[in-house]
Structures are given as C-alpha cells and as structure tokens.
Motif scaffolding. Structure first.
Motif, PDB file in Angstrom:
ATOM      1  N   ASP A   1       0.780  -1.251   0.070  1.00  0.00           N
ATOM      2  CA  ASP A   1      -0.148   0.242  -0.317  1.00  0.00           C
ATOM      3  C   ASP A   1       0.947   1.141   0.683  1.00  0.00           C
ATOM      4  O   ASP A   1       2.028   1.135   0.856  1.00  0.00           O
ATOM      5  CB  ASP A   1      -0.476  -0.077   1.055  1.00  0.00           C
ATOM      6  CG  ASP A   1      -2.245  -0.133   0.729  1.00  0.00           C
ATOM      7  OD1 ASP A   1      -2.623  -0.147  -0.619  1.00  0.00           O
ATOM      8  OD2 ASP A   1      -3.090  -0.292   1.944  1.00  0.00           O
ATOM      9  N   VAL A   2       0.971   2.194  -1.169  1.00  0.00           N
ATOM     10  CA  VAL A   2       1.739   3.652  -1.104  1.00  0.00           C
ATOM     11  C   VAL A   2       0.185   4.993  -0.397  1.00  0.00           C
ATOM     12  O   VAL A   2      -0.304   4.942  -1.626  1.00  0.00           O
ATOM     13  CB  VAL A   2       2.102   3.194  -2.322  1.00  0.00           C
ATOM     14  CG1 VAL A   2       3.043   5.078  -2.273  1.00  0.00           C
ATOM     15  CG2 VAL A   2       2.689   2.052  -3.002  1.00  0.00           C
ATOM     16  N   ASP A   3       0.834   5.133   0.479  1.00  0.00           N
ATOM     17  CA  ASP A   3       0.002   6.261   0.632  1.00  0.00           C
ATOM     18  C   ASP A   3       0.859   7.965  -0.060  1.00  0.00           C
ATOM     19  O   ASP A   3       1.755   8.393   0.397  1.00  0.00           O
ATOM     20  CB  ASP A   3      -0.219   6.811   1.826  1.00  0.00           C
ATOM     21  CG  ASP A   3      -0.508   8.065   2.050  1.00  0.00           C
ATOM     22  OD1 ASP A   3      -1.489   8.960   1.490  1.00  0.00           O
ATOM     23  OD2 ASP A   3      -1.160   8.747   3.132  1.00  0.00           O
ATOM     24  N   ASN A   4       0.431   7.876  -1.538  1.00  0.00           N
ATOM     25  CA  ASN A   4       1.565   9.166  -2.110  1.00  0.00           C
ATOM     26  C   ASN A   4       1.154  10.258  -1.577  1.00  0.00           C
ATOM     27  O   ASN A   4       2.330  10.901  -2.167  1.00  0.00           O
ATOM     28  CB  ASN A   4       0.997   8.785  -3.846  1.00  0.00           C
ATOM     29  CG  ASN A   4       1.356   7.259  -4.404  1.00  0.00           C
ATOM     30  OD1 ASN A   4       2.792   7.425  -4.987  1.00  0.00           O
ATOM     31  ND2 ASN A   4       0.636   6.034  -4.795  1.00  0.00           N
ATOM     32  N   LYS A   5      -0.026  10.544  -1.069  1.00  0.00           N
ATOM     33  CA  LYS A   5       0.271  12.035  -0.161  1.00  0.00           C
ATOM     34  C   LYS A   5       1.125  12.337   0.368  1.00  0.00           C
ATOM     35  O   LYS A   5       0.851  13.455   0.659  1.00  0.00           O
ATOM     36  CB  LYS A   5      -1.468  12.644  -0.431  1.00  0.00           C
ATOM     37  CG  LYS A   5      -2.094  12.579  -1.096  1.00  0.00           C
ATOM     38  CD  LYS A   5      -1.612  13.944  -2.479  1.00  0.00           C
ATOM     39  CE  LYS A   5      -2.386  13.884  -3.390  1.00  0.00           C
ATOM     40  NZ  LYS A   5      -2.185  14.785  -4.729  1.00  0.00           N
ATOM     41  N   SER A   6       1.340  11.198   1.221  1.00  0.00           N
ATOM     42  CA  SER A   6       1.978  11.802   2.401  1.00  0.00           C
ATOM     43  C   SER A   6       3.794  11.263   1.561  1.00  0.00           C
ATOM     44  O   SER A   6       5.583  11.839   2.161  1.00  0.00           O
ATOM     45  CB  SER A   6       2.224  10.175   2.946  1.00  0.00           C
ATOM     46  OG  SER A   6       0.663  11.031   3.666  1.00  0.00           O
ATOM     47  N   CYS A   7       4.098  10.132   1.032  1.00  0.00           N
ATOM     48  CA  CYS A   7       5.196  10.165  -0.066  1.00  0.00           C
ATOM     49  C   CYS A   7       6.255  11.679  -0.413  1.00  0.00           C
ATOM     50  O   CYS A   7       5.187  12.830  -1.040  1.00  0.00           O
ATOM     51  CB  CYS A   7       5.463   9.219  -1.278  1.00  0.00           C
ATOM     52  SG  CYS A   7       6.717   8.997  -2.372  1.00  0.00           S
TER      53      CYS A   7
END
Lengths: 432, 359
Positions: free
Chosen positions: A287-293
């Motif tokens: 799972d990738v939280d792209n807004k936090s990356c």
C-alpha cells in the motif's frame, strides 16, 4: 614506446630521488606516483624533464609538508577564465616545472567518452602538456594538469578544434555536472543532458568572461538520490521528481517479499520510509500513501523492479548550497517544488529561471558572497519577492516559530494565496 | 616587419554533446530504462523497456592519470566495450557491455593491469579528492597520497559489497573543503593563526578585501614597522585560513600546526533522511606523509565499527543517529571534548533540547 630506465639517458638530467613518494607505489590501489614516473621516464617526450622536476617538487612538499605553487594570470585569447595558473616557488631547484598550469575543460554531459576522443585528448596533451589528466575535478572539469605558459594557447586551440571548451574558474559561472540519468538509469525523471547543455550553453559568456560577484554552480541530478551531490554543492540544483503516484508492480512486490522474507521487507522498506507512507498488506502487496510520500527514493532503490517513478515527471529546484566559506555550510533550499521538463517551452522556462537567478545574483550579491549567503542576509521573503516566486509550504520544514514579525498585511497576503490557488485550479480544469 | 599573427578566436562550444561518445545501447534506450540489478560487486545490469540489456563493469582509477594509463583503459575499452566508456562522479571508469559473456574476461583483464573492480552498491567507493601539494596554491596537505593510502587499506571494501549501505568518503586539503560532504571526511584543520609577512602584505594583498573575508572580523588594517599591513586578533581568530587565498603573505600552513580532522555522517542523497552535513569526530591528527598512518587508523576504526554495527541500508549518519553519539564515541573509543560542541551560527539547534538521553 620504451618506458624503461634507458629512456632517461636522453634527458641529460638526473632523476630526483623520491623516497617518500616511492612508498605510495606499494599496495593494491592504482598509484598516481607510478603514473607520474612513467611520464618522467618517457625520455623521448617533451614533458619528461618537466615531470622529473614535478616529482622533485612534490617530494620536496612531502619532506617539508608545504605546498610550493602560487597563482597568477594566464588565459587564452578571447577568454578571461578557465586556466588555473601555477608558478613554482622553488623553480630554482626544479626549473622544468616552473610553470605547471591546469586547463579546466568541460566534459560531455554525463561523462560519456569514446576511446577515440580520449586518445585524441592524450595525443594533444602529450604534445603540449605534461601527459597528466584528471577525470575529473570536483567542479566536474576534465583537468589537463601541467602546461607551460607558452603552450596553454596551443593546447586549448587543439582541444577546441576537437569540440571541447574551457570550463569556469574564479567569480564566474562554473562547469556543471549531470548524473548518468536517462542514459542508463530507470530513476531518471528528466532529460539531464538536455537540461545541462541547454542551461549552461545559454550562459557561456558568464563562464568565459568572469564578471559575477563570486562562483555560481548548476548541477543536475535525475532523482532524489542526487548522484552529483547537487543540493549541497550547487547554487542551483535541479533534482528530478514526479507529481503523480509512484508505479507499483504488485507481482514484483510479492516476489521481492518471497525472496527476502516478510520481516526483512517490513524492517528495511516499510519501516525505513521517512513519512510512514508504506504498508505491507496481508497478501504481501504494498500500500502506498502517495500524498504522504516525499519521493526520497529509498523504497524505489531497494525494490527496484517493483517500484518506479510516476508518469508526471519533472524537477525540483533548490537554491543556495555551498560549503563553509564564510557563514558556514548551507544546503540548497527548496524554491521551486515542481517544474515540468518535457517540452521546449518547459526547458525555456528553466533557462528563464536560471537567467533570473543569475541576474539577481549579479545585481545583489556582495563581492565574494554566494547566493545562499545573499538569501540568508536578506531573508527568504525578500529573496522570493526579488525573483518573483510565491511562498510555498514545501519551502520550509515548518512555519516560523518566532513571533517577531510585523503582520498587519496578513489578511491581504492570505487573499493573494487563495487567489493563486483558485487560478491554479482553474488552469487545471482548463487543461483537462 | 612580419604582420602580427592573428590569434585564433575560440569556438565557444560549451558543454559537448555526449551522444556522439555514448555507448550505442545507452543512446538507443535513452530515457527508457526499466530496472537494474547487481550480478556481483562492480557490475551493474540494466534492462531497458525495449528488453535490451547492458552490463556495466566499474573499475577504480587513480583519478590523476598519465596518458599511458588512459590509453591502456582505452585499449581495454576497445577490446571489450565497443570503444565507449564513462566516468562516475567519483573518478571510477565504467565499461558498458552488450553481452554478459564479456563481463568475466573484462574483469580479469582490468585486474591483470591493476585496476580494482567494484565501487557499486553497498561498497566503499573511490574517495573524492582534491589537488593538494600536486597542484593547489593553498594546500595544507596532499590529496592523492592520502587517498592512495586509504584506498589501499580499503581495497577489499571497494571490491566487495559488505557495508550496511554505500560509503562515500572525501578528503580536502584545506578548510574550504573542495572534497565535499562524506560519510567519512578527512579534512585539513588549521590550528594556529596566520603568520604574517608584513613586508609583503601591502604589495600583494587588497587589504579591505582580506578584512572582509574574515568570518569572525578578527583582521584589521594596521601600520607594522612603518608599512601598511594587516593584523589579526589572535583571541578571535578561528584559524580557518579564509584570509590566506586572497593574501598569501598571511601564511596559515605550518609544518606542525596544519593538522587533520576526521568527520562523519555527511550525506548527499535524499533517501530516507534528508541530506546532512558531516560532524567532527577527531581533530589534531598529524599531517604525516607519505602514508598518514594515524589518519588511516581512525578511518579504519570508524569504517569497521559501522560495518559491524550498522543495519542494512543505514548510512553512516543514520546508524549513529539510531545508536546515539555517546555509543558511537564509546564503540570507536574516541574522546568527546568541548570542541565537539558547535559554537557557530545556529549552534543551539545542534544541541539536545529534550530529555532524550542514551545510556
């Protein structure tokens, strides 16, 4: 060509003994001393006496723990910089290397060479110089080290004829560097060769005829791994990044987890994410939280086959990196969080940004002040206003903690912020 | 009278176009690479989106190369790599191969000529270094000699990938620190104020510029022995050497007073943590050519402590951040002194303003 001891019989000069330098010929790493001696012992070459005396002077430095070079003024016709003059202070003892200047020469972007062009460089340097070349100096130049004053112009003319140009020295635009990038790296987020050549070749006048307050360096890295050390070592760092979601090949994620084990994948990938943007699912997908990356690159580096930058690529621009002199070390500060670098217009915008910064630097920096110091001296708000860039929360670790600031126009500034945001949103809708 | 020779006007070509020199597989797949792995230390294997593959063999060089060494590398490039090479930012040379069969023979050929193959992944790469006594006008030490000595000691660590993460070491011959930030940095540290040759100052120095160069305002114009010169308030002087380049009569180097300091935890990459500056560990090491054994010993201690205690993917600074500075100084058996407490602008932000303590 013979490099044995017979060669030196032609020199008519005794070899200087070099007992200290000789100790640097043992051990497994390639020895620069052995190389210097090869040049010294090439009795049929014009540089052999020069290199004998150079070795003598270097040994003398090793004995006395002192350098014996002083600067001066040497240049080529039409240019004011690019040659590092070196005159020996012990020329009475070592006359053949009394002039030992360096030509700084700009390398091809990404440091690619054919063996043919390297051989041509060797031939030119064998004819006019010392036979000693460094690939590369800390600014990025090919350094042709060791040339008499008389031969500097000849060496430059020949190098220039095969398509090479002098780099920067002194208070000027300096030679630039770009990483291997697009040529051989899947992390690369923009065309580094194009950016490097487009920007630098636009401002060659600033390189060849030094007239800036101090040095100004551009460096180009294709991603946050920053293989050319741009953020700290460049006044203007261009670092590749992307705006959309990173690409995840879940089948490859599963293969990675199966190969290294679940604990290792969690400890070394998920737990090392600096913004807690990753999570390993129960089925070993990611799972990738792209807004936090924050595009730090760690998980992409480690799970190279499974993860990749997104499609909406471009670059961030950080301004003001430098080392200690004189206010202390500074990292570059994020000034442009994202600039698209695909079309000719995009690259023209990058050049305009560069021109804007160079103009600001030329007009506002004090003598011998790097742009990072100018930014500190006048403060980031004044700097942004001068270069016409709006404040952005990506520029800071956190908002100010000091209350000592006059805020009577806060409401107007806030209105401007909301106007800018509305404009941006309108543009995005129009683009769709 | 002969007519004056018209000098040749330079062709301001600027940055050369690399595509004319680039390996054809790289040029063909420019901007279209998919992934890579490392089949063994010193070898990278890149796969393009087209499915084309390229194997890169990386070898260490002495950076300061004679034409015979360069031609030898060219011969090897012609024999194995279709006549194309590239250099890394740390002066390693790379040979690109379009077939894996040539990897082992190329490595054998490089090794037979004394070029170590490595510097990839979690290895110690070549030390980035400066000019030193060989060519600089203000050096406190040599660069190539320090680097040669250290790379001899770390040869195994260059040719193997056995470190927790990559190790980037730098050296610098004065406090300007052209070598840059490193996981370990070996830099000249001056220990005495400049010795001034008052007879020369007004002849060769632009005095106001020298006054302005001092970071602690310790220099002022003065008449000395009836001639205009400069004087240094030695209580204020931080012995940085900033006055020396613009004014060589302010000699900052001394055979015994020029020392070496070792710093750790500098990092350029953004991976995981943000880029960081290196921090002081040991100062006052002797400047001891030709092989600087005291420096080598300190670097060895730090490097092998990191190798033993660091976890996979932790860079030097990240390892120390996890275990804490007390433990780092304890493991390496170095003294922690008042000189480790920063006193420069922003120093307070480097202090521990919390109750977090390592025991």
């Amino acid at each position: 060509m013979s490099h044995d001891d017979d060669g030196r019989a032609n020199q008519g000069a005794q070899k200087h003994p070099t007992p200290m330098l000789d100790e640097l010929e043992s051990g497994p790493w390639p020895s620069f001393v052995t190389g210097l001696k090869r040049l010294r012992d090439s009795g049929d070459q014009q540089y052999a006496p020069m290199m004998n005396d150079l070795l003598g002077q270097l040994e003398h430095s090793y004995e006395n723990k002192t350098g014996y070079w002083k600067g001066g003024t040497v240049s080529v016709f039409g240019y004011g910089g690019g040659v590092i003059p070196r005159f020996s202070e012990v020329a009475d003892k070592f006359p053949a290397s009394k002039e030992f200047h360096t030509l700084r020469v700009q390398p091809p972007a990404g440091y690619h060479y054919s063996t043919d062009i390297l051989r041509q460089m060797c031939d030119i340097w064998e004819k006019h110089g010392s036979g000693l070349i460094a690939f590369h100096g800390q600014s990025g130049d090919i350094m042709f080290q060791g040339c008499s004053s008389e031969n500097v112009q000849k060496a430059f003319d020949d190098l220039n004829e095969i398509g090479f140009d002098l780099g920067g020295a002194g208070p000027a635009l300096r030679t630039s560097m770009s990483c291997v990038g697009h040529a051989r790296c899947e992390m690369s987020c923009y065309d580094e060769v194009k950016a490097h050549r487009t920007v630098i070749n636009e401002f060659l006048d600033e390189m060849h005829r030094p007239a800036l307050p101090y040095k100004f360096k551009f460096k180009f890295s294709g991603c946050g791994n920053d293989c050319v050390n741009a953020i700290h070592r460049a006044d203007f760092a261009v670092i590749g990044t992307w705006r959309d979601d990173m690409k995840v090949d879940q089948e490859e994620v599963k293969k990675y987890v199966a190969r290294v084990g679940r604990k290792y994948a969690i400890d070394k990938v998920v737990a090392m994410c600096p913004t807690r943007a990753l999570s390993l699912n129960d089925d070993d997908t990611l799972d990738v939280d792209n807004k936090s990356c924050v595009r730090c690159m760690h998980c992409l580096n480690v799970m190279n086959k499974a993860l990749a930058p997104g499609d909406d690529k471009g670059a961030s621009i950080l301004i003001g990196g430098k080392r200690a002199l004189k206010v202390g070390d500074l990292m570059g500060t994020m000034i442009v969080p994202f600039i698209k670098l695909e079309t000719e217009e995009d690259f023209a915008r990058l050049v305009e940004m560069a021109r804007n910064l160079l103009d600001f630097f030329a007009e506002n920096a004090l003598e011998h002040e790097r742009i990072g110091e100018t930014m500190d001296r006048i403060g980031l708000p004044a700097f942004l206003e001068a270069i016409g860039v709006d404040p952005d929360p990506n520029m800071v670790n956190h908002p100010r903690t000091s209350c000592y600031v006059r805020t009577d126009d806060f409401t107007e500034e806030a209105e401007k912020y909301f106007e800018r945001r509305a404009e941006k949103a309108a543009k995005a809708i129009a683009a769709e | 009278m002969n007519a004056p020779v018209q000098p040749r006007r330079p062709d301001e070509v600027g940055v050369p176009d690399p595509f004319q020199y680039m390996h054809p597989v790289l040029a063909k797949n420019y901007g279209n690479w998919a992934w890579h792995d490392r089949p063994r230390p010193g070898v990278l294997h890149h796969v393009a989106k087209s499915g084309e593959e390229v194997w890169t063999v990386r070898a260490g060089t002495q950076r300061q190369m004679d034409v015979f060494t360069i031609r030898k590398l060219c011969d090897i490039g012609d024999k194995f790599a279709e006549g194309h090479v590239r250099f890394t930012t740390r002066s390693n040379i790379e040979f690109m191969l379009s077939s894996p069969d040539k990897v082992d023979p190329l490595i054998a050929e490089l090794n037979s000529h004394g070029f170590p193959v490595g510097g990839t992944g979690n290895s110690v790469s070549m030390i980035s270094h400066t000019q030193g006594w060989l060519h600089c006008d203000i050096p406190g030490t040599d660069a190539s000699g320090v680097v040669k000595s250290l790379m001899d000691m770390m040869h195994h660590e260059f040719t193997h990938e056995e470190m927790p993460n990559r190790v980037r070491i730098t050296t610098s011959c004065c406090q300007i620190n052209c070598g840059g930030q490193g996981d370990i940095s070996i830099n000249v540290q001056y220990t005495k104020p400049p010795k001034i040759n008052h007879d020369l100052v007004s002849k060769v120095c632009e005095r106001p510029a020298v006054v302005a160069r001092c970071p602690v305002a310790a220099i002022r114009p003065a008449m000395v022995n009836g001639v205009p010169s400069l004087e240094v308030d030695e209580k204020k002087c931080v012995c940085c050497g900033a006055c020396y380049p613009p004014c060589p009569p302010m000699q900052i180097n001394g055979a015994d007073s020029t020392k070496i300091a070792v710093w750790v935890g500098g990092k350029h990459s953004n991976a995981r943590s943000k880029p960081t500056f290196h921090k002081l560990v040991v100062a006052n090491l002797p400047n001891n050519p030709p092989r600087w054994p005291e420096v080598e010993e300190v670097v060895r201690k730090i490097l092998f402590a990191y190798k033993e205690h660091g976890r996979d993917y932790e860079r030097m600074g990240e390892w120390i951040e996890r275990i804490g500075w007390p433990r780092f100084f304890e493991i390496c058996d170095f003294a922690f002194t008042k000189h480790h407490l920063d006193t420069w602008t922003g120093a307070r932000k480097t202090m521990n303003m919390s109750a977090h303590v390592h025991f």
